[in-house]
Structure formats: C-alpha cells, structure tokens
Write a protein that holds these residues in place. Structure first.
Motif, PDB file in Angstrom:
ATOM      1  N   VAL A  87       0.851  -1.208   0.000  1.00  0.00           N
ATOM      2  CA  VAL A  87       0.000   0.000   0.000  1.00  0.00           C
ATOM      3  C   VAL A  87       0.879   1.249   0.000  1.00  0.00           C
ATOM      4  O   VAL A  87       1.977   1.249   0.564  1.00  0.00           O
ATOM      5  N   ARG A  88       0.389   2.282  -0.639  1.00  0.00           N
ATOM      6  CA  ARG A  88       1.182   3.514  -0.726  1.00  0.00           C
ATOM      7  C   ARG A  88       0.276   4.732  -0.629  1.00  0.00           C
ATOM      8  O   ARG A  88      -0.905   4.679  -0.986  1.00  0.00           O
ATOM      9  N   ASP A  89       0.855   5.821  -0.189  1.00  0.00           N
ATOM     10  CA  ASP A  89       0.150   7.094  -0.160  1.00  0.00           C
ATOM     11  C   ASP A  89       0.260   7.726  -1.550  1.00  0.00           C
ATOM     12  O   ASP A  89       1.355   7.853  -2.095  1.00  0.00           O
ATOM     13  N   MET A  91      -9.075   1.605   4.513  1.00  0.00           N
ATOM     14  CA  MET A  91      -8.030   2.523   4.029  1.00  0.00           C
ATOM     15  C   MET A  91      -8.592   3.866   3.550  1.00  0.00           C
ATOM     16  O   MET A  91      -9.726   3.962   3.116  1.00  0.00           O
ATOM     17  N   THR A  92      -7.730   4.854   3.599  1.00  0.00           N
ATOM     18  CA  THR A  92      -8.051   6.162   3.035  1.00  0.00           C
ATOM     19  C   THR A  92      -8.405   5.980   1.562  1.00  0.00           C
ATOM     20  O   THR A  92      -7.719   5.250   0.848  1.00  0.00           O
ATOM     21  N   MET A 137      -6.952  11.056  -1.443  1.00  0.00           N
ATOM     22  CA  MET A 137      -5.523  11.228  -1.726  1.00  0.00           C
ATOM     23  C   MET A 137      -5.301  11.988  -3.032  1.00  0.00           C
ATOM     24  O   MET A 137      -4.164  12.110  -3.490  1.00  0.00           O
ATOM     25  N   ASP A 171       5.988  -4.876   3.619  1.00  0.00           N
ATOM     26  CA  ASP A 171       5.794  -4.599   5.042  1.00  0.00           C
ATOM     27  C   ASP A 171       4.505  -3.813   5.316  1.00  0.00           C
ATOM     28  O   ASP A 171       3.983  -3.857   6.415  1.00  0.00           O
ATOM     29  N   ALA A 172       4.000  -3.098   4.339  1.00  0.00           N
ATOM     30  CA  ALA A 172       2.716  -2.406   4.514  1.00  0.00           C
ATOM     31  C   ALA A 172       1.744  -2.980   3.487  1.00  0.00           C
ATOM     32  O   ALA A 172       2.008  -2.940   2.281  1.00  0.00           O
ATOM     33  N   PHE A 173       0.653  -3.578   3.969  1.00  0.00           N
ATOM     34  CA  PHE A 173      -0.254  -4.282   3.053  1.00  0.00           C
ATOM     35  C   PHE A 173      -1.647  -4.334   3.646  1.00  0.00           C
ATOM     36  O   PHE A 173      -1.835  -4.047   4.835  1.00  0.00           O
ATOM     37  N   PHE A 174      -2.624  -4.719   2.836  1.00  0.00           N
ATOM     38  CA  PHE A 174      -3.995  -4.865   3.344  1.00  0.00           C
ATOM     39  C   PHE A 174      -4.308  -6.341   3.602  1.00  0.00           C
ATOM     40  O   PHE A 174      -4.178  -6.821   4.711  1.00  0.00           O
TER      41      PHE A 174
END
Lengths: 526, 447
Positions: free
Chosen positions: B216-218, B246-247, B252, B379-382
């Motif tokens: 996931v990314r901003d 999530m946002t 975004m 490391d960052a995921f849904f």
C-alpha cells in the motif's frame, strides 16, 4: 349470502366514485409499493451480516487508515430482502411476458443453466489457480469453443470478449493487426451500413479507423452499387450485420465477401442476429473473416438488466494468428492456457494483437451457453432458427395489413415496421410503444434501425407460443385501430398502468443528478 | 425440445397464414451453396439429466476454492457472499430484464443502479460513478482513454506494480488510439517512482493501490506532481474491500478511480463475469467524457421521483463514431449483486470485514515470515502480500496443490522471466486457523 357469521361482508359493496381514491396516504398502491432509496432507509449502524469480532491487531497500513466516514447505510437481512424484492416488482422481464425488443433477442432463460453455473467446481475456482487444478474448466472452454467453431465453420475462436461490443473490438483489432503486419498503413477506411448497430462505428474508431456509411437499397439491404464504388486501396474492412438490423438476410453476402477480399480488405460480420440462422447457415461458408457471437442473445444467457454479456469471436485462417491472449490449448488429455504473447509466438508463430481483458473471459456465461447448446443439440439449434424465423414471419403476416411493413417480402427473425400507419393520427412511434406497456407488453425496439422512419422492430424469438403471438397481434391490431379512430388519449398519456408515468429525460440530462444527496432528495420531494 | 412451445400443428397453420409452403421458403435469401440440409456434426438434443451429468463430470476435475486452504488473490479474491445476494439476483424481474431502455417498467433496475453509483462514489471518495464496466481491467483501459480525451494529451504512464493484465489490456486499447504508454519496471514491496515520467504531454499516471504485490502507498504526492503538470491521477483498486479500512483514493487526490468489484457479491467465477467500477470527480468535462451507462434522477409526468438512463449523447447508440466508448451491454446483474452485498454490510459491516481481512493477512504474514527460507517482501499491506522463497514459486505452488492447498500466485506467472521466487498470497475472512496451520506446515515441508 352477503354476510358471514362473524358479520364480515363477503361480497363487494359498491361505493360511489371509486376513481376519486386513486391516490393513497402511503404512496404505495396495493402491490405497487413505494420504496425509498437505501440512503433514506438504511442506518449507518445497521448490518445484515454477522461477522466475528476483530482481534484488535495493530494495523500495517503505513498510516493510510481511513480517517473519515464513508457514508454507506446498511440494512438487516429482512429489510434488505424487502427493499430489493419491492424494487424488482417495478421491472418488466421475459419471465413476465413477451419482450419483443428487436435485435436484442429476449428469449426464455432456462434455469438449468443457472443451476450448472453455480456448481462449486465451476463457479468457486480462481482464474490464477495452478492449471493442473482447473483442467475441467479448460475442458469446458474448449468444448464451447468446439461448438462455436462447428456452428460457424471457422478454424479459430477467441473467448476473451466480455460482451458483443467487446467482441467487435476483438475482431477489428485483429483486422488492424493483420493490416499492420502486411505493412498496409494506408488502409484506414471501414465501410459500415447505415442500418448498423451504433457499436460498429464506435468500435471501428477505437481501432484507429474512420467509418464510411453505405446506404440501404430499396429492399433494405446493402446498396451494391454504392458498396462497389466505395472499394479501394484505403479500405480496411466492411462491418456487416447478417441477418441485418432490418431483419433481412443480405442476399449478396458472398459477393460482398469476394469483393472486399479482392479489394484487399477484411469482412467483419456482426453476429448479433445469429439466432436467425444458427444450425441452418454457417457464417464461415459465407466468407467472413471475423464474427462475434452474443452468448446472451443466441445462446440465452440472461441479460440481467444490462449484462453481463459474453462475445466470443470466431476468425478465419487469415486472422487466426492475431487473436489475443489468453487461449486454451489441448495436448492429448491435458489442457493448458497460453497467457503471454511471447508464449503464443514460441508455440505457434502467432502474433497476438495483445490482451483484451484480465483473466479468461466470462466463464459463468460459458457454462450457461454450453448447457443451453447441449440441451438443444445440433437438431434443436436448427429448430431454434426455424421457429424464430417462423414466429417473426407470422407476426409480419398478421400485422402487415394494418401496420406498415418497412419492406416487401418475408423477413428473418424480426419484423420491421415504419410509422406510415400512424400518419395523421397524432400518435408517434413512442406513444404507440408506451401504450403497449399499458397492455402488459414490453415495447419493441423503437426508432432503430435508422434507415426506417419511426421504426418499430419486433423480435419475438422462438420461445413464444402461437397462442401468445396471437394475443400479442390482436392487441397491436386493436391499438392500431384505436390510433386511427382518434383515441389519442390512450397513447399520449400512456403508460398509466405502470409503476411510473413517462419520465422527463430532458431534465435528467440538463441538470444531471447521478448520485444521491440529501438536499436533492428534499428538493425532489417538494 | 423442452424450450420450444410451437407444435407441429402450430407450424403448419402459421406457414399457411404466412402463405408459404415450407420453412425452407423463408430461407431462400441464403445463397444456395451455404444452405445446410441437416444438422451440423454435433451431438443431438439432451435431457436435463444428461446435461447435468456432463457438467458434473467437468466440475469434478477442478479443485474448488471451498475445498482447499485457499490463498490465491492477484486481482480476484475469495470472500463469503451472503445467501440473500444470490437469491435476489435470481429474481426473474432482475435476471431476465433487458437494459432499462423503457424507464416506466424498469424502475427496479434503474433505482438499484442509482444506489450502486452512489455507493461506489462514496467508497472511492469521488463525486460520481457510472453504472458499471465489464471488469476492473477494462475500466482501467477506458479510464486512460477518458484521461486522454479530457486532457487532450496522448501519453499514459503506468506503474510497474499495476496488475500486468491491467497494463496489457490498457496498452492494447491505447495502441490503436495512438496513446503512448510508458511503464516503469515492477518493484515488489515498494512504491515505484513515477514522478520522473510526468511531463507536459502526460495525460495520466495509473497506479494501483494496494498494488499487485499487495503493497500500500500514499498517493498524495503523486497526485500533486501529476496535477502540477496538468496530468490526471488514475487510481486502480483490485481489492475493493480494502477501502473499508483505508483512506480512499479520492481523499488522496485521484481524479478517476477504477476498480474490480468482484470481492463483493460476485464470487471467483474463474475470471468472469465480474464488475468494473468507474468513478470520477465532479467536473462537467469529466462527466461528459465518461464511458458507459449512467442512471440519473428525474421526475415522471405526475412529478414523482424516478430514474432514467441519462447523458446518452456520450454513447454509441446515439453518437456512433463520436461516442466516448463502444460499450453497450456492461455488467448490470453483477452491479446488482455488488450493491446488495454492500447494502447488507453497510458502513459497519464493511469496516469490520476489512479489518478481519487485514488481521488474517497480518497473522499469515507473521507465520510465514517465521519459516526458514521465506522472506516477507511487503511490510505495509492490506490482505495480500508477497514473500520471497528459496525455490521457484511455481514449483512450490504446484507441490502445495498436490497436497490440496492453493497457495497463491507466483509473480513469474504475471511477469514471465522475472521474480521467479516471489509468491503473492492473499488472506481473507474465509481463511480459518486450520487453513493457516495447513499452509505453514506444508510450506515447511516443501521448502
């Protein structure tokens, strides 16, 4: 006996002026129940699904946790059931009656097909599972492909397209790729008859072509003189629907195929009306290079209120090398799927034009269509075409004395009328169609094809009985008589017996309201 | 044949009314050489029972998701669909209706589409949404064409971490419209740098979130960089449940959001039919350039609220060669399934469902990361992540399939010749503790 023993009246009492009470307090009218939007009904804390409680683990979303509310109301299960069942009752459907939309082929949808499409072994499988675990799915796709190629006498089919228009794209892209492979950068003109579906010119443009219209001749078919005069070395293809949208078989189709090939172009056939000839004529014998088949028309996968469809596209030898990935191949008892362009090149020297869509096409529609085909068999499918054509001609024969047939002679699977019979009555094609709603029928296709003034295009399909067609024809004849007798109120106010009166489409387009907002609902209610 | 009501007597009488001697007389426009005398070489008609048997035989050769510990994702996810959904979409009035061209007798379909559009718009954080596309990949391709029309520019930049099928479908559709497509190489576990590609010719950048590897990314900085050059940001969401937690892409800064709606209401279906979601911001020029059907609110002759298909001057049946897209039949019934499932969940249920998915994926990732020979790449995921193995992932997946476990998608199946040891795994609310145990144990054996 007008009273039972408890004093309950058991016979209707005739009160004066019953019409004065046509409006109700609740807004509902008996079984026609008013139903607000989910946003006016639901609750943000309500939920119709029981889920386990989350454990409260720390999230790993890199700070992207949602911080604001979404605005999605929920309903309990019984409320959900009522909301959608009530809404469903505001729809006409083929299961309720004749749905004679010309060119759309609204035929009976057998429930066997629904049942089989829901077998877990066919529905609960993932498109990216190991190929060894989905051999039965590949076999099914291969089997359907075999039926389609046999019925059309073509050597190749792409199963990717998600609908008819998507199949057109598949066919026209293959043509573009074939021309590019020949280095023919100058061929960009596509000939499209005036009577074509709107998807044809739209598709041609999406493939980088320009379209050039061919008018219809007095018989409702391609004007051969004009067609010949338009051939040249800048012509890429012709896109021709056959039988065409006037419900007529293009008699000169073989000559058209020969001429377009001689001129260096390709023949794209729009197979939307394959229902009329399935089992009796194989388009491959007519010289086509590509044709999509609407499984949701000819092979009866349900239309679902606007999809899903499925549009497998068959190809001639000339275009076969250019079909998109993926496709299934068989090696002995084992099936495999070719998923990448390089793989296709290495295996067969093909030059796929690319990929149209993620995964492998409309599997759920393949299952339904194959079930339908196997149920009919080759003999039954031939009967489908014959009965579809017989039913349409029966309507044409019964109505042509009173309504005006657009062309002379018999038709294929649909009967086309123009609005001459409504001349000077003050009733338009639209009014006539809306009056049919009051009579319990879905209207026919109106104002299409464009080659006929005020067109009314009736396609009964093969799944209507003679008695049903007689009732339908009797009703249309009565309506015709009413229009002629000056009973215009019956038409101009129609429909009055539908869940809604005529809707203001101009207002909808001028100031579009495309999503629900609280303030706008308040306004609408005023 | 059980589906054909005409009797031989009917046929005779009807031919008489028509005034022809035989059915063949109605096919005389067919060139003689193309007329078939009898049925083609295919099996003859079959009873229900015979057809059922033939299909059961084919179905048995597949290993269905419900029979196995199941961790396959990469654009299609296994979720539980409430029984209510499938019952309602089989209502005759929904199942056997056509596109709602006659609004007076199609208010059921039209109102549900209007509700669907509102739900999609809210979930994605956009102002408007259309009434569905075929699927996520075609929605993505159409969004690029729309961005090109809106900006009048001819270059699209695709993230390397966009699902390769989406990239391919987009490149295919863009090719003949002379839209140039640039792609960055894939980067499992991190956000690729797309800013460097944006210039004054760029119509749009297309980025998937969570991406195909689950990362996931901003998108905020990317949106700002695109807007600074007059380009649009198209956000792609293949796991729509993620937006419960999530946002949203709209928040975004995305201009168009497309998605695959399959996770709600639809099921796996071996790839289709699915439902494409298509939403954009509130801009007249955007809306006029949208592809596909739009349901809109209006009033009837009595002034009562009703719904119609609207802005059809964008569409092929009116505009023909000037249409915004050739799309006609889309995915109406799947949109209905989606909206029913969403109405059952509501905000509360969707949020909870999303959290359950996220937690299952965290648990699975931690368990797998503890196995020797497995390295967690994301490391960052849904609910989906990528691991690197010590052996080719294709071999591992096949070995696990032999043990009755469907373990995920080897990245090399999507990127041939690359990422041979990368495996993409998804976990959802349908995975039990037993599923996790089974995968963990089997993976230890296989590696």
């Amino acid at each position: 006996m007008a009273m039972n023993t408890q004093g309950r009246p058991s016979r209707p009492v005739h009160a004066p002026d019953p019409g004065a009470y046509s409006e109700t307090f609740s807004g509902s009218k008996g079984l026609d129940q008013a139903e607000p939007l989910i946003f006016e009904r639901g609750d943000f804390d309500n939920c119709g699904v029981d889920l386990p409680e989350p454990k409260g683990l720390k999230t790993r979303l890199d700070g992207l946790e949602r911080k604001s509310a979404i605005g999605l109301p929920g309903l309990s299960e019984p409320e959900t059931m009522r909301h959608y069942v009530r809404l469903s009752r505001k729809n006409y459907a083929i299961d309720l009656g004749l749905y004679p939309l010309g060119s759309c082929t609204m035929k009976h949808n057998p429930r066997l097909n629904e049942k089989l499409a829901r077998l877990p072994g066919l529905s609960d499988i993932h498109p990216m599972q190991p190929q060894s675990t989905v051999q039965g799915a590949f076999e099914l796709i291969g089997e359907l492909a075999h039926w389609l190629m046999t019925l059309t006498n073509t050597p190749c089919v792409s199963m990717s397209p998600k609908a008819g228009a998507h199949g057109e794209l598949c066919g026209m892209m293959a043509i573009r790729a074939a021309l590019d492979a020949r280095g023919e950068t100058g061929r960009r003109r596509v000939l499209v008859p005036e009577s074509a579906h709107g998807t044809n010119p739209a598709t041609a443009v999406q493939c980088g072509f320009v379209t050039d219209e061919i008018p219809a001749d007095a018989s409702g078919r391609v004007d051969m003189e004009v067609f010949k005069s338009k051939l040249g070395d800048d012509v890429a293809a012709i896109m021709l629907t056959n039988p065409n949208t006037c419900g007529l078989f293009e008699r000169d189709i073989k000559e058209i195929a020969d001429l377009i090939h001689e001129a260096g172009g390709y023949f794209y056939c729009d197979g939307a009306n394959f229902n009329a000839i399935v089992g009796r004529v194989r388009p491959g014998d007519l010289g086509i290079d590509a044709m999509h088949i609407n499984l949701h028309k000819t092979f009866s996968t349900p239309h679902g209120g606007g999809g899903p469809g499925s549009g497998p596209t068959v190809f001639s030898e000339a275009l076969a090398p250019f079909v998109p990935v993926p496709y299934v191949i068989q090696d002995g008892e084992t099936w495999a799927m070719v998923e990448h362009e390089q793989e296709a090149r290495d295996l067969s020297g093909g030059e796929p034009f690319g990929r149209l869509v993620a995964f492998h096409g409309q599997m759920g529609m393949f299952t339904r269509a194959l079930s339908y085909m196997m149920s009919h068999g080759s003999d039954g499918l031939r009967q489908v075409a014959e009965d579809a054509v017989l039913n349409a001609n029966y309507i044409l024969a019964r109505l042509r004395g009173e309504m005006t047939a657009a062309f002379e002679g018999t038709c294929m699977h649909e009967a086309l009328f123009d609005d001459t019979f409504l001349k000077d009555t003050g009733v338009s094609t639209l009014d006539f169609a809306k009056a049919m709603i009051d009579e319990g029928y879905h209207p026919m296709t109106m104002y299409f094809p464009l080659v006929v003034h005020g067109a009314l295009l009736i396609e009964p399909t093969e799944t209507e009985s003679k008695a049903g067609l007689d009732r339908f024809c009797d009703t249309l004849l009565k309506l015709t008589e009413a229009a002629r007798d000056g009973d215009t109120g019956r038409f101009l106010n129609a429909p009055v017996h539908a869940p809604a009166k005529r809707l203001d489409e101009t207002r909808a387009a001028r100031s579009p309201v495309l999503t629900w907002r609280e303030d706008e609902t308040a306004q609408a209610a005023e | 044949m059980r589906y054909l009501p005409l009797t031989p007597d009917d046929r005779t009488q009807m031919l008489e009314t028509i005034g022809v001697s035989s059915i063949d007389a109605l096919f005389t426009d067919v060139p003689e050489s193309a007329r078939l005398d009898g049925p083609v070489d295919l099996p003859r008609k079959a009873t229900e029972l015979e057809v059922e048997r033939a299909f059961a035989k084919m179905a048995r050769k597949n290993l269905s998701a419900g029979e196995a510990p199941f961790f396959v994702g990469a654009g299609a996810y296994k979720h539980h669909v409430p029984a209510t959904v499938d019952h309602l979409i089989q209502r005759s009035e929904f199942l056997t209706a056509y596109t709602p061209y006659q609004p007076e007798i199609s208010q059921g379909t039209l109102q549900t589409l209007f509700e669907f559009q509102t739900q999609v718009a809210r979930l994605t954080g956009m102002a408007v949404a259309n009434a569905s596309m075929y699927d996520g990949s075609t929605a993505c391709a159409e969004a690029v064409l729309m961005a090109s029309r809106v900006t009048k520019r001819k270059k699209a930049v695709l993230s390397g971490n966009l699902h390769p099928h989406y990239s391919a479908a987009t490149a295919t559709l863009a090719k003949y419209m002379d839209i140039e497509v640039e792609t960055e190489g894939a980067a499992p576990g991190r956000a690729d740098d797309l800013v460097k590609y944006i210039d004054d010719d760029t119509a749009c950048i297309v980025v998937q979130n969570p991406d195909v590897f689950g990362h996931v990314r901003d998108l905020t900085a990317l949106a700002e960089a695109a807007h600074a050059k007059g380009a649009l940001l198209i956000a792609v969401v293949t796991e729509i449940v993620s937006l419960g937690l999530m946002t949203s892409p709209g928040e975004m800064g995305a201009d168009i959001v497309v998605g695959e709606g399959q996770s709600l209401g639809v099921g796996l279906q071996f790839g289709g039919p699915y439902v494409g979601l298509f939403a954009c911001r509130d801009d007249r020029n955007f809306i006029r350039n949208m592809p596909g059907r739009l349901a809109g609110e209006t009033v009837d002759a009595d002034g009562r609220r009703g719904f119609v298909l609207t802005l059809s001057t964008r569409e092929q049946h009116i505009r023909r060669d000037k249409a915004t897209s050739n799309i006609c039949t889309n995915s109406g019934l799947m949109a209905l399934a989606w909206t029913i499932h969403m109405s059952l969940l509501g905000e509360k249920g969707l949020t909870q469902l999303a959290r359950l998915n996220h937690e299952r994926a965290i648990e699975l990732a931690d368990r797998l990361a503890g196995i020797k020979g497995v390295e967690l790449v994301t490391d960052a995921f849904f609910n989906e992540f990528t691991v690197k193995l010590t052996r080719p992932a294709t071999e591992v997946v096949e070995a696990l399939a032999q043990r009755g476990i469907l373990a995920g998608v080897p990245a090399s199946r999507l990127y041939p010749g690359q990422f041979e040891t990368h495996l993409i795994l998804a976990a959802t609310e349908t995975n039990t503790d037993g599923d996790l145990d089974a995968l963990e144990a089997a993976l230890k054996e296989v590696l």
